[in-house]
Write a protein that holds these residues in place. Structure first.
Motif, mmCIF file in Angstrom:
data_model
loop_
_atom_site.group_PDB
_atom_site.id
_atom_site.type_symbol
_atom_site.label_atom_id
_atom_site.label_comp_id
_atom_site.label_asym_id
_atom_site.label_seq_id
_atom_site.Cartn_x
_atom_site.Cartn_y
_atom_site.Cartn_z
ATOM 1 N N ASN A 104 21.629 -14.408 24.622
ATOM 2 C CA ASN A 104 22.889 -15.055 24.282
ATOM 3 C C ASN A 104 23.784 -14.038 23.565
ATOM 4 O O ASN A 104 23.421 -12.860 23.419
ATOM 5 N N GLU A 105 24.922 -14.498 23.111
ATOM 6 C CA GLU A 105 25.846 -13.651 22.356
ATOM 7 C C GLU A 105 25.699 -13.948 20.874
ATOM 8 O O GLU A 105 25.647 -15.106 20.447
ATOM 9 N N SER A 106 25.640 -12.892 20.087
ATOM 10 C CA SER A 106 25.488 -13.051 18.652
ATOM 11 C C SER A 106 26.813 -13.454 18.023
ATOM 12 O O SER A 106 27.824 -12.774 18.199
ATOM 13 N N GLU A 107 26.816 -14.579 17.300
ATOM 14 C CA GLU A 107 28.043 -15.038 16.656
ATOM 15 C C GLU A 107 28.377 -14.200 15.425
ATOM 16 O O GLU A 107 29.548 -14.023 15.096
ATOM 17 N N VAL A 116 10.580 -19.183 16.486
ATOM 18 C CA VAL A 116 11.749 -18.604 17.147
ATOM 19 C C VAL A 116 12.200 -17.387 16.349
ATOM 20 O O VAL A 116 12.440 -17.471 15.142
ATOM 21 N N ILE A 117 12.308 -16.251 17.050
ATOM 22 C CA ILE A 117 12.694 -14.987 16.421
ATOM 23 C C ILE A 117 14.005 -14.524 17.063
ATOM 24 O O ILE A 117 14.097 -14.457 18.294
ATOM 25 N N TRP A 118 14.994 -14.232 16.215
ATOM 26 C CA TRP A 118 16.277 -13.704 16.706
ATOM 27 C C TRP A 118 16.315 -12.197 16.477
ATOM 28 O O TRP A 118 16.008 -11.711 15.389
ATOM 29 N N ILE A 119 16.725 -11.473 17.514
ATOM 30 C CA ILE A 119 17.007 -10.036 17.397
ATOM 31 C C ILE A 119 18.456 -9.837 17.807
ATOM 32 O O ILE A 119 18.821 -10.068 18.966
ATOM 33 N N GLU A 120 19.311 -9.455 16.859
ATOM 34 C CA GLU A 120 20.752 -9.329 17.096
ATOM 35 C C GLU A 120 21.191 -7.881 16.886
ATOM 36 O O GLU A 120 20.612 -7.150 16.069
ATOM 37 N N ASP A 121 22.226 -7.474 17.634
ATOM 38 C CA ASP A 121 22.836 -6.159 17.431
ATOM 39 C C ASP A 121 24.355 -6.303 17.518
ATOM 40 O O ASP A 121 24.873 -7.358 17.901
ATOM 41 N N ASP A 122 25.071 -5.254 17.146
ATOM 42 C CA ASP A 122 26.537 -5.269 17.147
ATOM 43 C C ASP A 122 27.102 -4.427 18.282
ATOM 44 O O ASP A 122 28.176 -3.827 18.155
ATOM 45 N N GLY A 123 26.363 -4.369 19.418
ATOM 46 C CA GLY A 123 26.817 -3.577 20.548
ATOM 47 C C GLY A 123 27.768 -4.338 21.462
ATOM 48 O O GLY A 123 28.398 -5.340 21.067
ATOM 49 N N MET A 124 27.808 -3.888 22.723
ATOM 50 C CA MET A 124 28.712 -4.491 23.703
ATOM 51 C C MET A 124 28.149 -5.773 24.283
ATOM 52 O O MET A 124 28.890 -6.545 24.900
ATOM 53 N N GLY A 125 26.845 -6.011 24.107
ATOM 54 C CA GLY A 125 26.251 -7.212 24.672
ATOM 55 C C GLY A 125 26.020 -7.085 26.169
ATOM 56 O O GLY A 125 26.227 -6.031 26.780
ATOM 57 N N ILE A 126 25.613 -8.171 26.791
ATOM 58 C CA ILE A 126 25.359 -8.216 28.233
ATOM 59 C C ILE A 126 26.172 -9.358 28.813
ATOM 60 O O ILE A 126 26.133 -10.487 28.294
ATOM 61 N N PRO A 127 26.930 -9.107 29.863
ATOM 62 C CA PRO A 127 27.701 -10.186 30.486
ATOM 63 C C PRO A 127 26.793 -11.338 30.906
ATOM 64 O O PRO A 127 25.631 -11.134 31.274
ATOM 65 N N GLU A 128 27.332 -12.536 30.844
ATOM 66 C CA GLU A 128 26.519 -13.709 31.133
ATOM 67 C C GLU A 128 25.964 -13.683 32.546
ATOM 68 O O GLU A 128 24.836 -14.112 32.783
ATOM 69 N N LEU A 135 12.276 -5.037 22.183
ATOM 70 C CA LEU A 135 13.524 -5.709 21.834
ATOM 71 C C LEU A 135 14.261 -4.987 20.706
ATOM 72 O O LEU A 135 15.494 -4.808 20.769
ATOM 73 N N ILE A 136 13.542 -4.577 19.652
ATOM 74 C CA ILE A 136 14.214 -3.899 18.530
ATOM 75 C C ILE A 136 14.705 -2.521 18.938
ATOM 76 O O ILE A 136 15.797 -2.080 18.538
ATOM 77 N N GLU A 137 13.944 -1.808 19.776
ATOM 78 C CA GLU A 137 14.419 -0.493 20.222
ATOM 79 C C GLU A 137 15.653 -0.633 21.107
ATOM 80 O O GLU A 137 16.600 0.159 21.000
ATOM 81 N N ASN A 138 15.674 -1.622 21.987
ATOM 82 C CA ASN A 138 16.862 -1.847 22.814
ATOM 83 C C ASN A 138 18.072 -2.161 21.934
ATOM 84 O O ASN A 138 19.186 -1.686 22.187
ATOM 85 N N ALA A 139 17.854 -2.994 20.877
ATOM 86 C CA ALA A 139 18.964 -3.321 19.995
ATOM 87 C C ALA A 139 19.472 -2.074 19.269
ATOM 88 O O ALA A 139 20.688 -1.906 19.072
ATOM 89 N N GLY A 145 27.341 -8.787 19.251
ATOM 90 C CA GLY A 145 26.612 -8.134 20.327
ATOM 91 C C GLY A 145 25.649 -9.084 21.010
ATOM 92 O O GLY A 145 25.918 -10.276 21.200
ATOM 93 N N LEU A 146 24.486 -8.581 21.385
ATOM 94 C CA LEU A 146 23.485 -9.362 22.114
ATOM 95 C C LEU A 146 22.576 -10.084 21.117
ATOM 96 O O LEU A 146 22.174 -9.525 20.098
ATOM 97 N N LEU A 147 22.259 -11.314 21.441
ATOM 98 C CA LEU A 147 21.296 -12.104 20.678
ATOM 99 C C LEU A 147 20.125 -12.444 21.598
ATOM 100 O O LEU A 147 20.310 -13.095 22.632
ATOM 101 N N VAL A 148 18.946 -11.976 21.235
ATOM 102 C CA VAL A 148 17.729 -12.280 21.995
ATOM 103 C C VAL A 148 16.969 -13.342 21.221
ATOM 104 O O VAL A 148 16.588 -13.127 20.066
#
Length: 485
Positions: free
Chosen positions: A467-470, A414-426, A388-392, A474-477
């Protein structure tokens, strides 16, 4: 999405310990398990030991009490005769002792009857027999008195002067009215009757306590047999499982044994799940490898000009399948070992240091609880967080935030892994977990990272949600793992 392997210092396996010939448990032979003895034998030995100790102690105490009572009664009779003699004794004017009336014991008149009396006086030269004749039962004999002391109270003792007739004697020294002489009154009786009573009491006690002990040991044997009967029923039920193919112990058993049966049934169910998962993994792997092998075989049979490229392409596909199923198999195997307690923060920091070497330009931030622990093996947690962290880091814009215990959950962490990328469409968030699924084919990867994360998390009872990171856009896992108790 390639997985990240966190390097750890390999540990040298401990050298096998030398066999100790003095070890308590014997080495089991092939096909046998070691044992430490029989429960029934232990119960019987403990019961027999306590029965013997208690019966011996009680028997000795009762024997002392009864024989002491017999001796006390015997002494009371002698004391009564002694007091009677003293009470009817008087001194005449010339200093001689006489009885004012008969004693009333006819055995004093019968020679060698076993009942004797004697009166001695203290003269100037010490003790000597007085002129008053002793009891006729003594005939021509004289009682040897313990004349080296003065007994103001009755003194009971055993007299062994007649080897063929042991005596029990009582004596007392008194000064009669009208005389200043110390008179020693002695009454003796043969111990034969008293010894016979004591022997009868001891015989009755020995046989009674022996019968009681045998009966109690027999009851202990019966109790052990009946009490351990449920264990033999469990053994028979397990034998039926092995021979007839039944998969549960359903016999009605006592409450004390029921928890053992429940644990056994849970173990059988766990073994069934393990076997079913193994069969499923083998079947899935065989099915996944069937198509690439068919393609390679057809290309080789047809001498296709692109055989090398085909082999390389299909080999990569087979490797993805093998890696995926091996990851699942390792997680299942480690899960069955026991309950783990792995600190989430330590694993996240180790993964961050590994990923920083691959993506030095990415900024990492780890926040949240540093005491949170999850019930998952450290290797599997490292693999999940590594993917997850490498993907982020790979698909993000340069920032990766990891928050531990981001949501209140008493049973899970519960662990959140967030990034500031393009994310993944729902609409793609479900398909991305499929094996080999990749949205960005321009970057290296196998497409197995999220699939492995989902499978390993589910094996431990966890879950993964996208999900989407607020905050970063980017992407929120959201990774939920069972909390360690």
């Amino acid at each position: 999405m390639a997985s990240v392997t966190v390097s750890t210092t390999p540990q040298t396996p401990p050298a096998p310990e030398a066999a100790d010939p003095a070890a308590g448990a014997a080495e089991p032979r092939d096909g046998q398990t070691p044992h430490t003895g029989s429960l029934a034998r232990r119960m019987l030995l403990i019961a027999a030991g306590w029965i013997v100790v208690l019966l011996l102690g009680g028997g000795v105490a009762l024997e002392r009490s009864l024989t002491g009572q017999v001796e006390q009664n015997f002494d009371d009779q002698l004391g009564y005769l002694l007091n009677t003699m003293i009470a009817i004794s008087e001194v005449d004017p010339i200093g001689e002792v006489y009885f004012i009336r008969p004693i009333g014991e006819p055995r004093f008149l019968e020679p060698n009857s076993g009942m004797y009396w004697q009166i001695s006086a203290e003269g100037r030269q010490g003790f000597e027999s007085y002129s008053l004749e002793p009891s006729q039962s003594l005939w021509d004999r004289t009682l040897t008195q313990q004349g080296d002391h003065i007994d103001h109270e009755p003194h009971f003792y055993d007299n062994r002067q007649f080897p063929e007739e042991p005596l029990r004697a009582v004596e007392r020294t008194v000064i009669l009215p009208g005389s200043d002489v110390r008179w020693t009154f002695t009454v003796a009786a043969a111990r034969e009757e008293m010894d016979k009573q004591i022997a009868r009491i001891r015989s009755i006690l020995v046989w009674s306590f022996a019968a009681l002990g045998l009966g109690l040991i027999g009851m202990a044997v019966l109790q052990s047999y009946y009490g351990l009967l449920p264990l033999r029923r469990i053994r028979a039920a397990i034998q039926r499982i092995r021979t007839t193919g039944t998969n549960r112990v359903t016999d009605p058993l006592p409450l004390e044994v029921q928890p053992l049966v429940e644990e056994l049934n849970m173990l059988l169910a766990h073994s069934e799940r393990q076997a079913e998962e193994a069969r499923t993994h083998a079947g899935n792997l065989a099915h996944a490898l069937k198509t690439p092998l068919t393609v390679v075989n057809n290309a080789a049979t047809a001498h296709a000009p692109d055989l090398a490229a085909t082999v390389i392409r299909e080999a990569r596909t087979m490797r993805r399948h093998v890696d995926h199923h091996l990851a699942r198999a390792r997680a299942v195997g480690r899960r069955s070992v026991g309950h783990a307690r792995t600190p989430v923060c330590d694993s996240a920091e180790a993964v961050r240091r590994a990923v920083e070497r691959l993506y030095p330009e990415v900024r990492f931030d780890i926040d949240g609880s540093r005491e949170a622990r999850v019930a998952i093996e450290r290797q599997d947690l490292d693999e999940i967080l590594g993917n997850l962290i490498e993907n982020a880091a790979k698909y993000g814009g340069g920032s990766v935030f990891v928050t531990i215990d981001a949501e209140p959950d008493p049973d899970g962490c519960v662990i959140w892994i967030e990034d500031d990328g393009m994310g993944i469409p729902e609409e793609e968030r479900t398909r991305i977990f499929d094996r080999g699924a990749r949205l960005d084919t321009g970057k290296p990867g196998t497409g197995l990272g999220l699939a492995i994360v989902r499978d390993v998390a589910e094996i431990y009872g966890g879950s993964v949600e996208l999900n989407e990171s607020e905050d970063l856009g980017g992407l929120l896992v959201k990774l939920r793992l069972p909390r360690a108790g």
